[in-house]
Design an enzyme around this catalytic site. Structure first.
Site, PDB file in Angstrom:
ATOM      1  N   HIS A   1       0.847  -1.185   0.000  1.00 32.03           N
ATOM      2  CA  HIS A   1       0.000   0.000   0.000  1.00 32.03           C
ATOM      3  C   HIS A   1       0.880   1.231   0.000  1.00 32.03           C
ATOM      4  CE1 HIS A   1      -3.183   2.810   1.015  1.00 32.03           C
ATOM      5  NE2 HIS A   1      -4.012   1.879   0.596  1.00 32.03           N
TER       6      HIS A   1
ATOM      7  N   ASP B   1      -8.043  -5.006  -0.042  1.00 31.40           N
ATOM      8  CA  ASP B   1      -8.594  -5.822  -1.117  1.00 31.40           C
ATOM      9  C   ASP B   1      -8.227  -7.288  -1.023  1.00 31.40           C
ATOM     10  OD1 ASP B   1      -9.994  -3.863  -2.414  1.00 31.40           O
ATOM     11  OD2 ASP B   1      -8.211  -3.111  -3.428  1.00 31.40           O
TER      12      ASP B   1
END
Ligand code: ACO
Length: 428
Positions: free
Chosen positions: A307, A364
């Site tokens: 991320h 996700d």
């Protein structure tokens, strides 16, 4: 602490103001640097650049903190509802019981879309990705509500546009799915709550009675909360930059949907499931795929890992992992792909490559597994993300307009040819 930073460029020193946020974040204001020195700053991908001062979402990637308007994501996910969170993000405060009821009523009243939307939908072949259909239908709203294209006209108009889009997104999303599978569209039912109505329009059929399972509706509500905002990410920045040209709310949101679509952003949830299924079909050798992810000559990346801002853990991933176990348990779903996901996570968290680069599962990684268990088809995963992110985009757009922010227009360092004479084609 001094509130001035100094920079020395070719022997000249320039003073730049330091700005501090409410969570003691420090930023150097370089907005006047070019005027003073002729120099700009460069930061591809805006990895270290603040584009705005915002009061919507606080995120600390090192400590794994995410708060909407000051409220921790864990509390909101466990105790709140999606429409309550939407109200919070957009207005800045939690609603009273009356305010929430009024908001819910308004949203229920606007779920229906103009019949002509069916004609637009009919124009899309069944090969269309629902994200493309969704963004097109959202842009098309400008044609049905021409006043919405000039939001400067009145805030009452903006507020009506906001209610309309929150109400109509589930209808568009479900219809995009119906178009894909070739089933008749279902009209919204205003007696149902937000998520049950969406499920009804997705899975209901004119010939059979459909009642959304409350376990599924609750799980979807929680997932939407977890996705509702994430400060200046790719799609939110897109919404803000499009809106900064004074493009309408619907046009800006449609751009946000397109930005979200890519596999490095919201499209990752679809990519994760496709990856896990690929690994399973290949025999389930987790280590083989880990090695591929680490090989710099191999374009494969472990989808759902890493991320831009979370370098410790993604707090949303923690909640979702627990929810995945709960939901699969409650629905009695056994999914071998979940075992592959857990195996991958276990190996990755002990692998030096991932540890050194601070790569952890992101939101996700597990959301696709829950969506699958809930019966949501893979191509709809990113649409689910868009449904959740909608209030965040709206809040970002509204804040940008309220603060009268200037048009977004970065500079560049030009590295092309210097001036040269044109030579006509017969002389080349
Ligand atoms: N698998 C393998 N290696 C990775 C991964 C991954 N998923 N993610 C990053 N890396 C490596 C990079 O190769 C790079 O290695 P290097 O330093 O040896 O060159 C290093 O980690 C840093 O990666 P960057 O791409 O520079 O990090 P950036 O912050 O630009 O990218 C991103 C973040 C796009 C999320 C990236 O981690 C990625 O592609 N992840 C997979 C896609 C994904 O899950 N996206 C969803 C993000 S969450 C969201 O949008 C809701």
């Amino acid at each position: 602490m001094s509130n001035i930073a100094e920079i020395n460029i070719n022997g000249n020193t320039y003073s730049l103001p330091i700005i501090e946020g409410s969570e003691k974040e420090t930023a150097i204001d370089i907005s006047k640097l070019r005027g003073q020195s002729g120099a700009i700053t460069i930061d591809p991908g805006f990895k270290n650049t603040g584009s705005t001062k915002s009061a919507i979402t606080f995120l600390d990637g090192e400590r794994g903190i995410l708060r909407y308007r000051g409220y921790p994501i864990e509390q909101l996910a466990n105790k709140s509802s999606f429409l309550e969170v939407a109200y919070l993000l957009i207005t800045g405060e939690l609603p009273s019981a009356e305010e929430l009821t009024e908001f819910q009523k308004k949203v229920s009243r606007h779920t229906l879309v103009h019949e002509d939307f069916k004609k637009i939908l009919d124009g899309f072949p069944s090969t269309s990705h629902p994200m493309g259909v969704l963004s097109s239908l959202v842009t098309a709203l400008t044609a049905f509500y021409p006043h919405s294209t000039d939001p400067a006209r009145s805030w009452a108009q903006v507020n009506l546009s906001i209610v309309r889009i929150i109400a109509k997104m589930p209808t568009f999303a479900a219809w995009a799915y119906k178009n894909k599978v070739g089933q008749p569209i279902m009209y919204p039912r205003n007696d149902l709550d937000y998520c049950s109505n969406f499920l009804y329009m997705m899975f209901g059929l004119p010939s059979t009675e459909y009642h959304a399972d409350p376990v599924i509706a609750d799980a979807i509500d929680k997932l939407l909360i977890l996705h509702a905002d994430h400060e200046q990410n790719c799609s939110a920045s897109t919404v803000r930059i499009v809106g900064s040209s004074q493009a309408s709310l619907y046009a800006s949101l449609s751009a946000g949907i397109n930005a979200l679509w890519g596999p490095l952003h919201g499209g990752a949830n679809q990519a994760v499931i496709e990856m896990l299924e690929g690994i399973r079909a290949d025999g389930g050798n987790v280590q083989k795929w880990m090695n591929k992810a680490k090989d710099k000559n191999d374009p494969f990346r472990l989808m759902g890992f890493g991320h831009r801002v979370y370098k410790n853990f993604d707090p949303r991933a923690k909640i979702i992992k627990r929810a995945a176990d709960d939901v699969l348990g409650a629905l009695g779903v056994v999914d071998p792909v979940l075992d592959i996901a857990k195996g991958l996570e276990e190996v990755a968290l002990q692998d030096d490559y991932f540890i050194e680069r601070k790569l952890y599962p992101n939101v996700d990684f597990y959301s696709g597994i829950i969506y699958r268990a809930l019966g949501i088809p893979t191509e709809m995963f990113t649409v689910m993300f868009a449904l959740g992110r909608l209030p965040g985009w709206i809040a970002q757009w509204k804040e940008m307009r309220e603060n009268k922010e200037p048009i977004g227009r970065p500079r560049q360092v030009y590295i092309g040819a210097t001036e040269r004479e044109y030579v006509s084609i017969d002389k080349r």
